[in-house]
Design an enzyme around this catalytic site. Structure first.
Site, PDB file in Angstrom:
ATOM      1  N   ASP A  42      -6.069  -8.827   1.173  1.00 18.08           N
ATOM      2  CA  ASP A  42      -5.009  -9.446   0.379  1.00 18.08           C
ATOM      3  C   ASP A  42      -4.712  -8.594  -0.849  1.00 18.08           C
ATOM      4  O   ASP A  42      -5.591  -8.366  -1.682  1.00 18.08           O
ATOM      5  CB  ASP A  42      -5.455 -10.842  -0.071  1.00 18.08           C
ATOM      6  N   TYR A  47      -0.477  -6.180  -8.311  1.00 19.91           N
ATOM      7  CA  TYR A  47      -1.858  -5.758  -8.563  1.00 19.91           C
ATOM      8  C   TYR A  47      -1.945  -4.251  -8.857  1.00 19.91           C
ATOM      9  O   TYR A  47      -2.938  -3.791  -9.412  1.00 19.91           O
ATOM     10  CB  TYR A  47      -2.771  -6.054  -7.362  1.00 19.91           C
ATOM     11  N   LYS A  72       2.438  -9.273  -1.592  1.00 16.39           N
ATOM     12  CA  LYS A  72       3.261 -10.302  -2.236  1.00 16.39           C
ATOM     13  C   LYS A  72       4.360  -9.654  -3.076  1.00 16.39           C
ATOM     14  O   LYS A  72       4.135  -8.597  -3.682  1.00 16.39           O
ATOM     15  CB  LYS A  72       2.390 -11.199  -3.140  1.00 16.39           C
ATOM     16  N   HIS A 105       5.111 -14.365  -4.488  1.00 17.61           N
ATOM     17  CA  HIS A 105       3.885 -14.495  -5.288  1.00 17.61           C
ATOM     18  C   HIS A 105       3.882 -15.765  -6.154  1.00 17.61           C
ATOM     19  O   HIS A 105       2.876 -16.468  -6.226  1.00 17.61           O
ATOM     20  CB  HIS A 105       3.717 -13.248  -6.155  1.00 17.61           C
TER      21      HIS A 105
END
Ligand code: A2P
Length: 273
Positions: A42, A47, A72, A105
């Protein structure tokens, strides 16, 4: 060990969370996770580690089809065209032909673009570029809206979930609508939860670690947890939760931890760009 999504595709029952790893940390962590048997990885555009994740996937000694890569869309790319661009950027950073699961997200209701964004996701699924599509941090009302407007339901809603914040109503609603619940911060972000007497006692009783007890709780609820660890030993123990069970009494004891509340953002107010 998979759960079946409403769109007919299987999803692994546990995965590796990668926040807050950077590219340099994510690459060896994902490589090691795959060697341990993890198949669900994931990540997210926000990120900043999709390149590291993608490099590990490219080098993995298993076929691409055996891996289940989730990413996401970041909040600044809500809207139909922006979402399609955001997806292409993620896909390029990951170096993949397709992603297995693409999630919005956060709903960002203040921007009110999540329904248009979902239309782009439906298009990506029709193109086969995102094999399954879902959402993250959506409320039932927000999910109902995207489903009403497009006729397409998200296969997954990834939400904050741990014994301190068990989201009973949301999980029951997901089950009624054939939506798989995926748990972020499944260990309560590794904070107080793992020191709770209820968790420690059950760990001792089963000869397991506190984290394994908590991850087993998720598995028995039918939720898909994505514990984050970059530590090889903790990654190993987090994956080994399918060879023991908690009794109904054990589950009831963990239910007493309800009340810690959210550690992260509230879907109705959280702003993430
Ligand atoms: P680390 O990466 O050093 O292992 P969550 O997935 O709920 O957000 O929790 C992640 C946090 O929990 C990280 O700080 C991680 O640290 C820690 N953690 C992950 N697995 C374990 C484990 N098996 N035991 C204790 N702490 C863990």
């Amino acid at each position: 060990m998979t759960v079946m999504l409403a769109d007919g595709r299987p999803m692994p029952r546990l995965g590796l969370g990668t926040w807050p790893m950077d590219d340099e940390e994510a690459r060896p962590a994902v490589t090691h996770a795959v060697s341990l048997g993890y198949r669900l990885i994931d990540t997210a555009a926000s990120y900043g580690n999709e390149r590291g994740v993608g490099a590990a996937v490219a080098d993995a000694p298993v076929a691409r089809e055996e891996l289940f890569v989730t990413t996401k869309l970041r909040g600044s790319q809500h809207g139909y065209d922006a979402a399609l661009r955001g997806f292409e950027e993620s896909r390029a950073r990951l170096g993949l032909d397709y992603v297995d699961l693409y999630l919005i997200h956060w709903p960002l209701p203040g921007r009110d673009l999540y329904a248009d964004t979902w239309r782009a996701f439906v298009h990506l699924r029709e193109q086969g570029l995102a094999r399954s599509i879902g959402v993250s941090n959506f409320t039932p009302a927000q999910i109902e809206r995207v489903a009403d407007e497009t006729g397409v339901w998200p296969a997954v809603n990834q939400v904050e979930l741990h014994p301190g914040f068990p989201q009973r109503d949301v999980r029951a609603w997901h089950a009624e609508h054939d939506i798989v619940t995926e748990s972020w911060s499944p260990l309560g972000a590794g904070r107080k939860l793992l020191d709770e007497p209820a968790v420690r006692d059950l760990a001792a009783a089963h000869g397991r670690t506190p984290a394994q007890v908590v991850l087993r709780w998720h598995a028995q609820l039918g939720a898909v947890p994505i514990p984050k660890s970059a530590n090889p030993e903790r990654m190993r123990q987090n994956f080994e939760v399918f060879d023991f069970s908690l009794s109904p009494e054990d589950m009831a004891r963990l239910d007493t931890l309800d009340g810690a509340g959210r550690l992260g953002g509230d879907p109705d107010t959280h702003v993430e760009l």
